[in-house]
Motif scaffolding. Sequence first.
Motif, mmCIF file in Angstrom:
data_model
loop_
_atom_site.group_PDB
_atom_site.id
_atom_site.type_symbol
_atom_site.label_atom_id
_atom_site.label_comp_id
_atom_site.label_asym_id
_atom_site.label_seq_id
_atom_site.Cartn_x
_atom_site.Cartn_y
_atom_site.Cartn_z
ATOM 1 N N THR A 55 44.244 8.053 -68.468
ATOM 2 C CA THR A 55 44.767 8.002 -67.100
ATOM 3 C C THR A 55 45.722 9.158 -66.820
ATOM 4 O O THR A 55 45.755 9.672 -65.699
ATOM 5 N N GLN A 56 46.490 9.575 -67.834
ATOM 6 C CA GLN A 56 47.405 10.694 -67.611
ATOM 7 C C GLN A 56 46.638 11.988 -67.374
ATOM 8 O O GLN A 56 47.018 12.804 -66.522
ATOM 9 N N LEU A 57 45.555 12.189 -68.111
ATOM 10 C CA LEU A 57 44.710 13.361 -67.867
ATOM 11 C C LEU A 57 44.165 13.338 -66.443
ATOM 12 O O LEU A 57 44.121 14.372 -65.757
ATOM 13 N N SER A 58 43.744 12.154 -65.991
ATOM 14 C CA SER A 58 43.209 12.038 -64.631
ATOM 15 C C SER A 58 44.295 12.226 -63.587
ATOM 16 O O SER A 58 44.019 12.711 -62.480
ATOM 17 N N LEU A 59 45.531 11.854 -63.897
ATOM 18 C CA LEU A 59 46.638 12.091 -62.970
ATOM 19 C C LEU A 59 46.993 13.580 -62.902
ATOM 20 O O LEU A 59 47.395 14.087 -61.859
ATOM 21 N N PHE A 60 46.857 14.279 -64.034
ATOM 22 C CA PHE A 60 47.065 15.724 -64.033
ATOM 23 C C PHE A 60 46.013 16.438 -63.178
ATOM 24 O O PHE A 60 46.311 17.418 -62.493
ATOM 25 N N TYR A 61 44.765 15.940 -63.266
ATOM 26 C CA TYR A 61 43.644 16.553 -62.538
ATOM 27 C C TYR A 61 42.909 15.465 -61.744
ATOM 28 O O TYR A 61 41.818 15.050 -62.119
ATOM 29 N N PHE A 204 37.105 8.192 -61.852
ATOM 30 C CA PHE A 204 38.378 8.324 -61.146
ATOM 31 C C PHE A 204 38.348 9.274 -59.946
ATOM 32 O O PHE A 204 39.022 9.008 -58.937
ATOM 33 N N PRO A 205 37.629 10.416 -59.985
ATOM 34 C CA PRO A 205 37.612 11.280 -58.800
ATOM 35 C C PRO A 205 37.024 10.618 -57.564
ATOM 36 O O PRO A 205 37.264 11.073 -56.444
ATOM 37 N N ALA A 356 47.092 20.080 -71.705
ATOM 38 C CA ALA A 356 47.313 19.930 -70.263
ATOM 39 C C ALA A 356 48.794 19.783 -69.949
ATOM 40 O O ALA A 356 49.290 20.339 -68.950
ATOM 41 N N PHE A 357 49.512 19.055 -70.792
ATOM 42 C CA PHE A 357 50.960 18.880 -70.586
ATOM 43 C C PHE A 357 51.681 20.225 -70.664
ATOM 44 O O PHE A 357 52.550 20.529 -69.842
ATOM 45 N N SER A 367 46.178 24.435 -60.800
ATOM 46 C CA SER A 367 45.522 23.236 -60.278
ATOM 47 C C SER A 367 46.554 22.289 -59.742
ATOM 48 O O SER A 367 47.703 22.252 -60.185
ATOM 49 N N SER A 368 46.134 21.493 -58.757
ATOM 50 C CA SER A 368 47.049 20.555 -58.123
ATOM 51 C C SER A 368 47.356 19.408 -59.042
ATOM 52 O O SER A 368 46.539 18.984 -59.841
#
Length: 369
Positions: A55-61, A204-205, A356-357, A367-368
């Motif tokens: 979920t954190q990866l998906s929140l990053f991207y 998730f997207p 990613a962090f 990236s947003s």
Amino acid sequence: MEQQKISGLQIFYVLVGFEFGTAIILGVGAGAKQDAWLAIMISMLSSLILMGVFTQLSLFYPNDTLVSMLPKIIGKYLSYPVMIIYIFHFIYSAARACRDFGELITSTILVQTPVLVVIGSFMLLIIYCLRGGVETLGRMGEMVFPIYFISMIVIWILLLSMEDFNFKNLSPVMGNGVKPILKETFPGIINFPFGESIIIMMFFPFLKNKRIIRKVGMSVILVGGLLLTLNSIFVLSVLGPEIYGKDWFPFLTATRMVSIADFLERFDALIILMMVAGVFFKVGGWTFGAVIGISQLLKLNQTKSVVLALGTIITPLSLLIATDFGEHLEIGLDYFVPYFHVPLQIIFPILLLGIAFIRKKFNFDNSST
């Protein structure tokens, strides 16, 4: 398909059904014997950390799937082989789930029907659904999951009413020590079925409200894990640890023992229907992930042709992966889980999150967030 959106509840229904899939039918945690339920519980709690990574990866991207975020994390050229490996993982996992389904059906209610016909017919249903897009899959979840859940509750009540039902089959708790429980937990149950929820990153997207990504992911693990734990308790209480460990389909075997006044019997048909529903989401989820991954890798504007192509690949692949069901289970437990699931579902996502962090912390990408 990329323009469609689904709600958090729809993803929850689809992914909990995905998590159940074949796991509820097979004897998950059998190596821990009477402590199988405890192994599932520990795996569920450990998998919350793993879901936190996803979920954190998906929140990053938030606008990227697992496949499309790889070039942004590890670079364009390094990402290509990894993307292909993940797509292969999705396709092969879909084929394995199809084989589980085919073997169960041909060994129970359609004993004279070739397994190819069973799996092929099932894949036609998957193709028809996925060609309608992710919204169609989400609506199927809304329609089927409540029926699935009610059927499970009914079966548990029937098992509870049996004379053979005895909670003493669960004792002694940790009678063989902690080692068998931990051995079943890792790399087994934490990867199958919980680690397979990595497929949620392909959904998730398409989520309408990105702010509930973590809530949806954690709910899938918690609800799915608790239901699997309860199911193992009920089945163990009926069969005992020895039969639970040796039977290929212990849930089905336990349900077949139900007899009310020697009149109401053969409730195993209800199990078959649950299996069809569960594997529908399992195969549908894996196939959807592969379809989106291939489309993003090849930069395709439409996915319907990819769905059709994968449907024709997965059906024969499910038959080629093993000569019989025993070999199929052996390959899955002894090779696929430790050598594919562990790196792809645990090690690599953690590495991706670390990279990613660092990128987000030091603004190494644009990236947003």
